[in-house]
Motif scaffolding. Sequence first.
Motif, PDB file in Angstrom:
ATOM      1  N   ALA A 269       4.647  -1.102   3.381  1.00 20.84           N
ATOM      2  CA  ALA A 269       4.312   0.274   3.776  1.00 20.84           C
ATOM      3  C   ALA A 269       3.315   0.272   4.935  1.00 20.84           C
ATOM      4  CB  ALA A 269       3.742   1.049   2.583  1.00 20.84           C
ATOM      5  N   LEU A 270       2.359  -0.655   4.886  1.00 23.96           N
ATOM      6  CA  LEU A 270       1.331  -0.685   5.934  1.00 23.96           C
ATOM      7  C   LEU A 270       1.915  -1.054   7.293  1.00 23.96           C
ATOM      8  CD1 LEU A 270      -1.679  -2.260   3.974  1.00 23.96           C
ATOM      9  CD2 LEU A 270      -1.358   0.143   4.601  1.00 23.96           C
ATOM     10  N   LYS A 271       3.061  -1.747   7.293  1.00 20.28           N
ATOM     11  CA  LYS A 271       3.721  -2.050   8.574  1.00 20.28           C
ATOM     12  C   LYS A 271       4.143  -0.749   9.267  1.00 20.28           C
ATOM     13  CE  LYS A 271       5.167  -6.796   7.997  1.00 20.28           C
ATOM     14  NZ  LYS A 271       5.780  -7.281   6.730  1.00 20.28           N
ATOM     15  N   SER A 272       4.528   0.266   8.467  1.00 20.15           N
ATOM     16  CA  SER A 272       4.911   1.550   9.067  1.00 20.15           C
ATOM     17  C   SER A 272       3.709   2.462   9.257  1.00 20.15           C
ATOM     18  CB  SER A 272       5.909   2.294   8.166  1.00 20.15           C
ATOM     19  OG  SER A 272       6.998   1.476   7.855  1.00 20.15           O
ATOM     20  N   LEU A 273       2.741   2.353   8.353  1.00 21.06           N
ATOM     21  CA  LEU A 273       1.606   3.294   8.378  1.00 21.06           C
ATOM     22  C   LEU A 273       0.491   2.819   9.304  1.00 21.06           C
ATOM     23  CD1 LEU A 273       1.262   3.948   4.517  1.00 21.06           C
ATOM     24  CD2 LEU A 273       2.040   5.618   6.206  1.00 21.06           C
ATOM     25  N   GLY A 274       0.433   1.504   9.543  1.00 23.26           N
ATOM     26  CA  GLY A 274      -0.744   0.911  10.185  1.00 23.26           C
ATOM     27  C   GLY A 274      -1.773   0.622   9.101  1.00 23.26           C
ATOM     28  N   ASN A 275      -2.734  -0.274   9.394  1.00 24.08           N
ATOM     29  CA  ASN A 275      -3.673  -0.667   8.334  1.00 24.08           C
ATOM     30  C   ASN A 275      -4.843   0.288   8.175  1.00 24.08           C
ATOM     31  OD1 ASN A 275      -2.297  -3.226   9.348  1.00 24.08           O
ATOM     32  ND2 ASN A 275      -3.133  -3.828   7.374  1.00 24.08           N
ATOM     33  N   ASP A 276      -5.023   1.174   9.152  1.00 19.14           N
ATOM     34  CA  ASP A 276      -6.192   2.049   9.133  1.00 19.14           C
ATOM     35  C   ASP A 276      -5.902   3.317   8.315  1.00 19.14           C
ATOM     36  OD1 ASP A 276      -8.766   2.810   9.794  1.00 19.14           O
ATOM     37  OD2 ASP A 276      -8.076   3.943  11.547  1.00 19.14           O
ATOM     38  N   VAL A 277      -5.454   3.126   7.085  1.00 26.34           N
ATOM     39  CA  VAL A 277      -5.032   4.271   6.284  1.00 26.34           C
ATOM     40  C   VAL A 277      -5.407   4.008   4.825  1.00 26.34           C
ATOM     41  CG1 VAL A 277      -2.704   3.327   5.919  1.00 26.34           C
ATOM     42  CG2 VAL A 277      -3.046   5.766   5.817  1.00 26.34           C
ATOM     43  N   VAL A 278      -5.724   5.088   4.107  1.00 26.89           N
ATOM     44  CA  VAL A 278      -6.017   4.968   2.678  1.00 26.89           C
ATOM     45  C   VAL A 278      -4.708   5.172   1.922  1.00 26.89           C
ATOM     46  CG1 VAL A 278      -7.407   5.832   0.757  1.00 26.89           C
ATOM     47  CG2 VAL A 278      -8.309   5.958   3.101  1.00 26.89           C
ATOM     48  N   VAL A 279      -4.367   4.234   1.040  1.00 25.97           N
ATOM     49  CA  VAL A 279      -3.124   4.355   0.280  1.00 25.97           C
ATOM     50  C   VAL A 279      -3.425   4.515  -1.210  1.00 25.97           C
ATOM     51  CG1 VAL A 279      -1.642   3.133   1.910  1.00 25.97           C
ATOM     52  CG2 VAL A 279      -2.826   1.847   0.112  1.00 25.97           C
ATOM     53  N   GLN A 280      -2.483   5.183  -1.881  1.00 21.98           N
ATOM     54  CA  GLN A 280      -2.586   5.390  -3.324  1.00 21.98           C
ATOM     55  C   GLN A 280      -1.280   4.927  -3.966  1.00 21.98           C
ATOM     56  OE1 GLN A 280      -4.322   9.052  -5.312  1.00 21.98           O
ATOM     57  NE2 GLN A 280      -2.150   9.535  -5.477  1.00 21.98           N
ATOM     58  N   GLY A 281      -1.397   4.085  -4.987  1.00 20.40           N
ATOM     59  CA  GLY A 281      -0.202   3.654  -5.707  1.00 20.40           C
ATOM     60  C   GLY A 281      -0.392   2.255  -6.259  1.00 20.40           C
ATOM     61  N   ASN A 282       0.692   1.606  -6.594  1.00 18.63           N
ATOM     62  CA  ASN A 282       2.062   2.044  -6.682  1.00 18.63           C
ATOM     63  C   ASN A 282       2.829   1.208  -7.723  1.00 18.63           C
ATOM     64  OD1 ASN A 282       2.376  -0.379  -5.248  1.00 18.63           O
ATOM     65  ND2 ASN A 282       3.837   0.478  -3.789  1.00 18.63           N
ATOM     66  N   LEU A 283       2.267   1.118  -8.913  1.00 15.83           N
ATOM     67  CA  LEU A 283       2.881   0.339  -9.997  1.00 15.83           C
ATOM     68  C   LEU A 283       4.125   1.075 -10.524  1.00 15.83           C
ATOM     69  CD1 LEU A 283       2.206  -2.226 -11.870  1.00 15.83           C
ATOM     70  CD2 LEU A 283       1.354  -0.538 -13.499  1.00 15.83           C
ATOM     71  N   ASP A 284       5.227   0.369 -10.639  1.00 17.44           N
ATOM     72  CA  ASP A 284       6.429   0.947 -11.258  1.00 17.44           C
ATOM     73  C   ASP A 284       6.077   1.389 -12.689  1.00 17.44           C
ATOM     74  OD1 ASP A 284       8.854   1.345 -12.623  1.00 17.44           O
ATOM     75  OD2 ASP A 284       9.886  -0.219 -11.480  1.00 17.44           O
ATOM     76  N   PRO A 285       6.253   2.664 -13.016  1.00 15.24           N
ATOM     77  CA  PRO A 285       5.848   3.146 -14.352  1.00 15.24           C
ATOM     78  C   PRO A 285       6.485   2.346 -15.498  1.00 15.24           C
ATOM     79  CG  PRO A 285       6.479   5.000 -12.962  1.00 15.24           C
ATOM     80  CD  PRO A 285       6.798   3.749 -12.181  1.00 15.24           C
ATOM     81  N   CYS A 286       7.647   1.762 -15.256  1.00 13.40           N
ATOM     82  CA  CYS A 286       8.316   0.971 -16.301  1.00 13.40           C
ATOM     83  C   CYS A 286       7.618  -0.365 -16.562  1.00 13.40           C
ATOM     84  CB  CYS A 286       9.772   0.713 -15.921  1.00 13.40           C
ATOM     85  SG  CYS A 286      10.830   2.062 -16.401  1.00 13.40           S
TER      86      CYS A 286
END
Length: 341
Positions: A269-286
Amino acid sequence: MRDIFLRACKGEKTTPVPVWFMRQAGRYLPQYQKIRGKADFLTMCKTPELAAEVTLQPVDILGVDAAILFSDILIPLEAMGAGLSFVEGKGPVINPPLRSLADLKGLRPIEPEEDVPFVLKTIKILRRELSGRVPLIGFAGAPFTMATYLIEGGTTKSFVNVKRMLFSSPSLFRSVLDIITKVTISYLSAQIKAGVQAVQLFDTWAGVLTRHDFRDAALIYSKRIFDALKKMGVPMIYFVYDGGHLLDLIRLSGADVIGLDWRTDILAALKSLGNDVVVQGNLDPCLMFLEDERLRERIARIIEQGLSAKAHIFNLGHGVLPEVPPERVRLAIDMVHELSS
Ligand code: 1CP
């Protein structure tokens, strides 16, 4: 107050990493079931004491680092004049669905203080009850996702009615998105004034769109909401479910935090977003069903990847499943704290 969630939203790498889970209040908790056994879902949402009580349950029982208001994204649709019900075993129903300009004329903008006073009262109770504990997150549905429920009349797998309107009656569809956007701005502003300390915009169905259509039918409306709320100074999270092909566009939304589902690794995801971003996630609920050591490995992997972002808030890639034993949820939260300390 335990403020690691708000600090991470603002771009600080915290120790430990904050964690909360989408749908952290809900059917998997026996304490929720007990209240739900006495009141239907809409009554719970509209009774501030009950809504506040179930909001606090995961804070008390699980040790999450943020509370999320107990309500539903569809609540403002009812205030706009749509016929909303939650049918046991079927989910939300909007009856009649919106299919024409005449149907659109039946919708009106809302005055949150008059039309959804129970939401604002719940927030006020919660800020009092939470004082010195964890921050409170408010939320709304993003315009495309809300339009999906209005036009389909409920849950859909094909999206045929909403896409047909988007492609065949674009000006009607834009008018639908316009009114929802306007309502969402006043609804979230009212939540912020009442005391929520962050907001999340849920775009659960925008992932069914091509990049071109996402830009036209979802992104510009979500961006309008973020632009309007920016001056209020609370962190804003944008969660597009199944949005792996849209991440560089999602980055343009103006949100402070990008929510990720489990399909796209954080590093990818960071390849598309760039590294200068705050991310939230992302464990598969299963993955919550895994035995302890395998679960620990999966959580450690996500925490490791989160280090490459500006900051990371741990969450699931979608909501907690009703089948998950509460002890597993508690264990996962403890593991996030332990592994990131
Ligand atoms: O007890 C019950 O029968 C009601 C089940 C339930 C619950 C607990 C619904 C009906 N909504 C909720 C609460 C809810 N919904 C919250 C509370 C806070 C928390 O996370 O703990 C939130 C944030 C939502 C948001 C929501 N509602 C979304 C966006 C998030 C997502 O799941 O993608 C969506 C799409 C809805 C619509 C909705 N409401 C309820 C259900 C079962 C659904 C999904 C239906 C569908 O799949 O189309």
